[in-house]
Each structure stands twice: as C-alpha cells, then as structure tokens.
Write a protein that holds these residues in place. Structure first.
Motif, PDB file in Angstrom:
ATOM      1  N   PRO A   1      20.648  15.421  58.583  1.00  8.87           N
ATOM      2  CA  PRO A   1      21.337  16.200  59.601  1.00  8.87           C
ATOM      3  C   PRO A   1      20.537  16.201  60.896  1.00  8.87           C
ATOM      4  CG  PRO A   1      20.229  17.649  58.060  1.00  8.87           C
ATOM      5  CD  PRO A   1      20.096  16.270  57.499  1.00  8.87           C
ATOM      6  N   PRO A   2      21.153  16.528  62.027  1.00  7.18           N
ATOM      7  CA  PRO A   2      20.435  16.510  63.305  1.00  7.18           C
ATOM      8  C   PRO A   2      19.159  17.337  63.235  1.00  7.18           C
ATOM      9  CG  PRO A   2      22.771  16.836  63.669  1.00  7.18           C
ATOM     10  CD  PRO A   2      22.569  16.940  62.185  1.00  7.18           C
ATOM     11  N   ALA A   3      18.137  16.853  63.921  1.00  4.02           N
ATOM     12  CA  ALA A   3      16.831  17.524  63.894  1.00  4.02           C
ATOM     13  C   ALA A   3      16.656  18.394  65.125  1.00  4.02           C
ATOM     14  CB  ALA A   3      15.710  16.487  63.819  1.00  4.02           C
ATOM     15  N   LYS A   4      16.016  19.516  64.928  1.00  3.16           N
ATOM     16  CA  LYS A   4      15.738  20.432  66.026  1.00  3.16           C
ATOM     17  C   LYS A   4      14.472  19.976  66.747  1.00  3.16           C
ATOM     18  CE  LYS A   4      14.981  25.389  66.842  1.00  3.16           C
ATOM     19  NZ  LYS A   4      14.875  26.711  66.157  1.00  3.16           N
ATOM     20  N   ILE A   5      14.518  19.909  68.065  1.00  6.83           N
ATOM     21  CA  ILE A   5      13.337  19.560  68.853  1.00  6.83           C
ATOM     22  C   ILE A   5      13.235  20.483  70.066  1.00  6.83           C
ATOM     23  CG2 ILE A   5      13.416  17.131  68.142  1.00  6.83           C
ATOM     24  CD1 ILE A   5      14.445  16.456  70.957  1.00  6.83           C
ATOM     25  N   HIS A   6      12.026  20.589  70.604  1.00  6.28           N
ATOM     26  CA  HIS A   6      11.792  21.336  71.841  1.00  6.28           C
ATOM     27  C   HIS A   6      11.079  20.395  72.807  1.00  6.28           C
ATOM     28  CE1 HIS A   6      12.807  24.957  69.615  1.00  6.28           C
ATOM     29  NE2 HIS A   6      11.904  24.624  68.706  1.00  6.28           N
ATOM     30  N   THR A   7      11.535  20.321  74.052  1.00  2.63           N
ATOM     31  CA  THR A   7      10.918  19.427  75.032  1.00  2.63           C
ATOM     32  C   THR A   7      10.270  20.229  76.157  1.00  2.63           C
ATOM     33  OG1 THR A   7      12.933  19.212  76.375  1.00  2.63           O
ATOM     34  CG2 THR A   7      12.646  17.665  74.550  1.00  2.63           C
ATOM     35  N   ARG A   8       9.147  19.701  76.659  1.00  2.00           N
ATOM     36  CA  ARG A   8       8.465  20.314  77.805  1.00  2.00           C
ATOM     37  C   ARG A   8       7.959  19.206  78.713  1.00  2.00           C
ATOM     38  NH1 ARG A   8       4.472  25.162  76.016  1.00  2.00           N
ATOM     39  NH2 ARG A   8       4.502  25.472  78.277  1.00  2.00           N
ATOM     40  N   LEU A   9       8.043  19.448  80.001  1.00  2.00           N
ATOM     41  CA  LEU A   9       7.529  18.504  80.990  1.00  2.00           C
ATOM     42  C   LEU A   9       6.142  18.965  81.427  1.00  2.00           C
ATOM     43  CD1 LEU A   9      10.718  17.987  83.208  1.00  2.00           C
ATOM     44  CD2 LEU A   9      10.019  16.753  81.160  1.00  2.00           C
ATOM     45  N   LEU A  10       5.199  18.027  81.366  1.00  3.72           N
ATOM     46  CA  LEU A  10       3.814  18.340  81.724  1.00  3.72           C
ATOM     47  C   LEU A  10       3.266  17.259  82.634  1.00  3.72           C
ATOM     48  CD1 LEU A  10       2.579  19.166  78.109  1.00  3.72           C
ATOM     49  CD2 LEU A  10       3.163  20.849  79.854  1.00  3.72           C
ATOM     50  N   GLN A  11       2.146  17.556  83.280  1.00  3.43           N
ATOM     51  CA  GLN A  11       1.439  16.545  84.063  1.00  3.43           C
ATOM     52  C   GLN A  11       0.023  16.409  83.517  1.00  3.43           C
ATOM     53  OE1 GLN A  11       1.960  17.548  88.313  1.00  3.43           O
ATOM     54  NE2 GLN A  11       3.357  15.797  88.367  1.00  3.43           N
ATOM     55  N   LEU A  12      -0.333  15.154  83.206  1.00  2.00           N
ATOM     56  CA  LEU A  12      -1.662  14.844  82.692  1.00  2.00           C
ATOM     57  C   LEU A  12      -2.318  13.811  83.593  1.00  2.00           C
ATOM     58  CD1 LEU A  12      -0.911  14.489  78.857  1.00  2.00           C
ATOM     59  CD2 LEU A  12      -1.754  16.508  80.063  1.00  2.00           C
ATOM     60  N   PRO A  13      -3.639  13.840  83.729  1.00  2.00           N
ATOM     61  CA  PRO A  13      -4.317  12.855  84.581  1.00  2.00           C
ATOM     62  C   PRO A  13      -4.479  11.511  83.871  1.00  2.00           C
ATOM     63  CG  PRO A  13      -5.913  14.370  83.644  1.00  2.00           C
ATOM     64  CD  PRO A  13      -4.562  14.872  83.229  1.00  2.00           C
TER      65      PRO A  13
ATOM     66  N   PRO B   1       9.595  20.948  64.982  1.00  2.00           N
ATOM     67  CA  PRO B   1       9.171  21.918  63.961  1.00  2.00           C
ATOM     68  C   PRO B   1       9.474  21.429  62.556  1.00  2.00           C
ATOM     69  CG  PRO B   1      11.210  22.636  65.002  1.00  2.00           C
ATOM     70  CD  PRO B   1      10.764  21.404  65.733  1.00  2.00           C
ATOM     71  N   ARG B   2       8.726  21.930  61.623  1.00  2.00           N
ATOM     72  CA  ARG B   2       9.021  21.669  60.217  1.00  2.00           C
ATOM     73  C   ARG B   2      10.424  22.169  59.917  1.00  2.00           C
ATOM     74  NH1 ARG B   2       6.761  25.181  55.379  1.00  2.00           N
ATOM     75  NH2 ARG B   2       7.589  24.022  53.609  1.00  2.00           N
ATOM     76  N   SER B   3      11.210  21.379  59.213  1.00  2.00           N
ATOM     77  CA  SER B   3      12.615  21.707  59.004  1.00  2.00           C
ATOM     78  C   SER B   3      12.849  22.351  57.650  1.00  2.00           C
ATOM     79  CB  SER B   3      13.467  20.433  59.121  1.00  2.00           C
ATOM     80  OG  SER B   3      14.835  20.716  58.908  1.00  2.00           O
ATOM     81  N   ILE B   4      13.986  23.041  57.533  1.00  2.00           N
ATOM     82  CA  ILE B   4      14.404  23.566  56.239  1.00  2.00           C
ATOM     83  C   ILE B   4      15.349  22.592  55.546  1.00  2.00           C
ATOM     84  CG2 ILE B   4      14.075  25.979  56.849  1.00  2.00           C
ATOM     85  CD1 ILE B   4      16.998  26.183  57.482  1.00  2.00           C
ATOM     86  N   SER B   5      15.614  21.454  56.182  1.00  2.00           N
ATOM     87  CA  SER B   5      16.453  20.402  55.595  1.00  2.00           C
ATOM     88  C   SER B   5      15.611  19.159  55.363  1.00  2.00           C
ATOM     89  CB  SER B   5      17.629  20.076  56.518  1.00  2.00           C
ATOM     90  OG  SER B   5      18.428  21.213  56.760  1.00  2.00           O
ATOM     91  N   VAL B   6      16.205  18.167  54.728  1.00  2.00           N
ATOM     92  CA  VAL B   6      15.578  16.852  54.576  1.00  2.00           C
ATOM     93  C   VAL B   6      16.383  15.881  55.433  1.00  2.00           C
ATOM     94  CG1 VAL B   6      14.865  15.039  52.993  1.00  2.00           C
ATOM     95  CG2 VAL B   6      14.873  17.426  52.234  1.00  2.00           C
ATOM     96  N   HIS B   7      15.709  15.166  56.325  1.00  2.00           N
ATOM     97  CA  HIS B   7      16.388  14.351  57.322  1.00  2.00           C
ATOM     98  C   HIS B   7      16.218  12.855  57.043  1.00  2.00           C
ATOM     99  CE1 HIS B   7      16.932  17.864  60.011  1.00  2.00           C
ATOM    100  NE2 HIS B   7      15.789  18.247  59.455  1.00  2.00           N
ATOM    101  N   GLN B   8      17.255  12.114  57.348  1.00  2.00           N
ATOM    102  CA  GLN B   8      17.179  10.662  57.249  1.00  2.00           C
ATOM    103  C   GLN B   8      17.529  10.044  58.598  1.00  2.00           C
ATOM    104  OE1 GLN B   8      20.193   8.497  55.063  1.00  2.00           O
ATOM    105  NE2 GLN B   8      21.528  10.296  54.957  1.00  2.00           N
ATOM    106  N   SER B   9      16.975   8.877  58.843  1.00  2.00           N
ATOM    107  CA  SER B   9      17.317   8.111  60.046  1.00  2.00           C
ATOM    108  C   SER B   9      17.532   6.662  59.625  1.00  2.00           C
ATOM    109  CB  SER B   9      16.210   8.202  61.103  1.00  2.00           C
ATOM    110  OG  SER B   9      14.978   7.733  60.592  1.00  2.00           O
ATOM    111  N   ALA B  10      18.618   6.077  60.139  1.00  2.00           N
ATOM    112  CA  ALA B  10      19.011   4.717  59.753  1.00  2.00           C
ATOM    113  C   ALA B  10      19.119   4.586  58.230  1.00  2.00           C
ATOM    114  CB  ALA B  10      18.029   3.690  60.312  1.00  2.00           C
ATOM    115  N   GLY B  11      19.565   5.657  57.579  1.00  2.00           N
ATOM    116  CA  GLY B  11      19.776   5.621  56.139  1.00  2.00           C
ATOM    117  C   GLY B  11      18.525   5.715  55.299  1.00  2.00           C
ATOM    118  N   ARG B  12      17.390   6.021  55.919  1.00  2.00           N
ATOM    119  CA  ARG B  12      16.131   6.087  55.175  1.00  2.00           C
ATOM    120  C   ARG B  12      15.430   7.413  55.432  1.00  2.00           C
ATOM    121  NH1 ARG B  12      13.668  -0.040  56.242  1.00  2.00           N
ATOM    122  NH2 ARG B  12      15.404  -1.169  55.259  1.00  2.00           N
TER     123      ARG B  12
END
Length: 413
Positions: free
Chosen positions: A93-105, A120-131
């Motif tokens: 199932p779709p995975a939850k993500i959080h994005t942040r914009l930062l500046q690094l040297p 974050p660690r999920s409460i589901s088991v996720h697959q991508s491209a069937g794996r």
C-alpha cells in the motif's frame, strides 16, 4: 527535530556515509524530466525503510562521494512532487513520507538546496514492483520468504493477530489522554495491565506503545498517527459533487466516539424536514436518524484501518446521502449477505465500543454497539419505510463499501 539540529545530524552522516538509517541519492535531470535514478529504485528504498525501522533519504547528494550537489530552484518542486507521487503510486500500500527542504554546504562551502525525506516505520508491509525489500546495513535487499512471513505476522496483515490490536509505531503510553482512559479503568488492578488486557496497548520485538484501537479511543487526535482515521462530511445543494454547490463541510476528528456523534449531528443539522398539513402537521425528515447512526457506527467500527490514503466520506446531496467506508467486506461476507450475517473486522475496537460507550439518543438503545446483527436490517427497513426506496450497498473499485440512503420528501408519502 528542529532545522538546525537536523542539519548538524546530516553533516555528521555526510562525513561518515550511509548506514541502515539513511540513503543518499543524486538526481539527474534531462530538461525538466528526471533521467536517473528510475522510479523503482527510489520506491524500493522507501518501501525498505517503511518495512523496517524507518529511515531517511537525502536527495541531492552523490552516494559514492557524499558530495552535496543540490538542486536548482526550478527543479526542487518537480523533484519533491515526483517523490511524493511515486510513494503513493509505485508502492503498495502507499507509503507515508515527510519531506523537508534544507540547505547544506558543498565542498567549497556554497549552500545547496537538498530534499530530506523521512520514511517512518509503517504498520503495514509494503511492496514495490511486486517485491518486498528490507534495509540491511547501508543496502536494501529483497526479503527471504521466511523473513517476509514473520514480518506479515508481526504487522498482522496475515490476520493471525487482528490489525486493530497491533502496535502503532511512534506511540507511547504518554500519548494517552487522561480524561479518555477513565471509562476503562477499575480500582485494584494496575492501569498498564488493564490497558494491555483490553488491547489498548501493544508491544512487538522493538517497542511498546498504543495499539490501533488505543490510538482511536485514547488520543485526542488519532490522525496524528493514523492520518486517515476521520470522517469527511460534506453537504451539497445539488445532486453531484460540485464545489460551487457546497453548503457545509466539516471533518470529524478526535476519538472515534466523537467522530460518530459529530457525523450524526452534521446530518441532523443539514437535512431538511418537510411537513404535510392534510390531517394535521406531520414532519417528514429526509433521513431516519436512527438508521444513519447505525450506518456511521458500522463505517467507523468496521472500516479497514490498514488502508492508507482513504478516509470515511459522508456526502449529503439534495436527493441522497452517500457513505463510503474504506476496505473490502470482511472474510467471506458478501453484499447479499449483509442483512443476514455480521463479520467483525476490528474485534478489539468493536468490543470496547459495545462495552464502554453509550449510544446517541437517536439510536434507541443504551450501548453504542449491540452485537446482535440488527444494524444493517435497521438501516434498510427504517430508511425504506421513510423514503419508499431501499438503500443500496455496493463495492467501489474493490476498495470501498458505498452505502446510498435515499432522501424522503412529501412526495414519498
């Protein structure tokens, strides 16, 4: 984590390199399209983190040299949108993500914009491209069958343990609202033992905290951890979903008993009540509120909380009310069997709602849930008697149960 502390931590990782908690990726554009890496590569990384203890991707950094390359200003939003879309479309199932914009040297001290993605660690088991992938050290690896089976068991998608009894990562007993727990507690027994026995708390191999049921019943804002655990209520003046025809809208959040009462109050506030005067005034409400109460209770108590990206939707129109509940019918239950059979998906949640919560006055009973299988017959019979038209249940895309209740009017008499 505040921005300054996060930047310091990332600089530490840049010096030492990738590990089990972080992955670097440089993004190469060709015109306005991302040339590399491919979507599957990033999807695999996100799924692997979600299947494990969580982790982070730092986009705009070369993984071999750890050089900060960054993004040009016009490429930042394109990249962020690309990652968000693949987290929802390339992972099941779709995975939850959080994005942040930062500046690094970079190595010359010039600040470059990078994109930090927390998975974050999920409460589901996720697959991508069937794996199915997991993070081991600084690499992702496809899970062996025995490892995958154990993970499914831990996260309850095998249903050996019911999903509503499983641990919600990132929670702790400190998240319990003291005013919400009192109804469950009895004198003479330690609080933590009572919560554990009622499946309000849970543990796994790594952590202890609140179960899904615990989050839904003991926290003031369950959406903090279960982002789609709320009821979206919208009232339209016409017969179609049109923002220009929207008369009222309110998201019912908070503990699920408050969501139930809030959704019923929304219907009560927005439905019309007509009257006939032929033989004395007779009020004709659009809906039987007892039937609507049963429908909302069923939707909240029996929805599939393991599904991400879907919430309960209660939409009112001029001629009908539609109630969408995420998830397929439980076990072998069919649409035709709803009137005769009852199958509980969330056993712990239903048990607690039936034992510790009182029903809204329109329900005509004391307990919020009475486990006699009378809910659906009441919805069908009471609504049909009022409007002259039988409500309809149907599955939508094998992912949602839709109940349509038709509005009554003077013409229905």
């Amino acid at each position: 984590m505040d921005r300054e502390k996060l930047v310091r931590e990332l600089m530490f990782h840049l010096r030492l390199g990738e590990d089990s908690s972080i992955e670097f990726k440089a993004i190469v554009f060709e015109g306005k399209k991302i040339k590399s890496p491919n979507r599957d590569s990033i999807a695999h990384e996100i799924a692997a983190f979600a299947n494990g203890q969580g982790g982070s991707l730092l986009l705009g950094v070369e993984d071999k040299t750890r050089e900060v390359i960054g993004f040009e200003d016009d490429k930042v939003s394109l990249t962020e949108e690309w990652v968000v879309n693949l987290s929802q479309q390339a992972i099941s199932p779709p995975a939850k993500i959080h994005t942040r914009l930062l500046q690094l040297p970079n190595t010359h001290g010039a600040l470059k914009t990078v994109i930090y993605i927390e998975v974050p660690r999920s409460i589901s088991v996720h697959q991508s491209a069937g794996r199915y992938y997991q993070r081991i050290g600084s690499t992702k690896q496809e899970m062996k069958p025995e490892v995958l089976a154990r993970l499914f068991q831990q996260r309850s998608q095998s249903r050996l343990i019911r999903f509503d009894e499983t641990l919600v990562p990132g929670t702790s007993i400190d998240d319990i609202d003291n005013t919400l727990k009192q109804r469950f507690l009895k004198a003479g027994t330690p609080e933590h033992l009572q919560c554990k026995k009622l499946h309000l708390t849970a543990t796994d191999d790594y952590d202890a905290g609140l179960s899904v049921s615990g989050v839904l019943l003991l926290t003031a804002e369950p959406t903090q951890w279960l982002s789609n655990a709320y009821v979206q209520c919208v009232h339209y003046s016409g017969t179609a979903r049109d923002a220009n025809d929207q008369l009222d809208a309110q998201d019912q959040t908070g503990p699920v008993d408050q969501q139930i009462n809030g959704a019923l109050d929304f219907v009560k506030r927005n439905m019309r009540v007509q009257a006939t005067k032929d033989t004395g005034r007779i009020d004709i409400p659009q809906y039987n509120l007892g039937a609507i109460f049963e429908a909302v209770v069923n939707a909240i108590a029996h929805r599939d909380y393991s599904m991400t990206g879907r919430r309960i939707r209660l939409h009112m129109f001029a001629d009908r009310l539609e109630l969408f509940s995420p998830g397929q019918l439980s076990n072998s239950l069919t649409i035709d069997g709803l009137m005769e059979n009852t199958v509980t998906r969330n056993e712990a949640l239903v048990n607690l709602l039936s034992r510790y919560y009182n029903a809204h006055e329109e329900a005509g009973r004391q307990a919020l849930i009475e486990r006699r299988g009378e809910g659906v017959p009441k919805i069908m019979n009471a609504s049909t008697a009022l409007s002259g038209k039988e409500p309809e249940y149907r599955m939508v895309d094998d992912a949602e149960l839709l109940l349509t209740v038709f509005a009554a009017s003077k013409e229905s008499e």
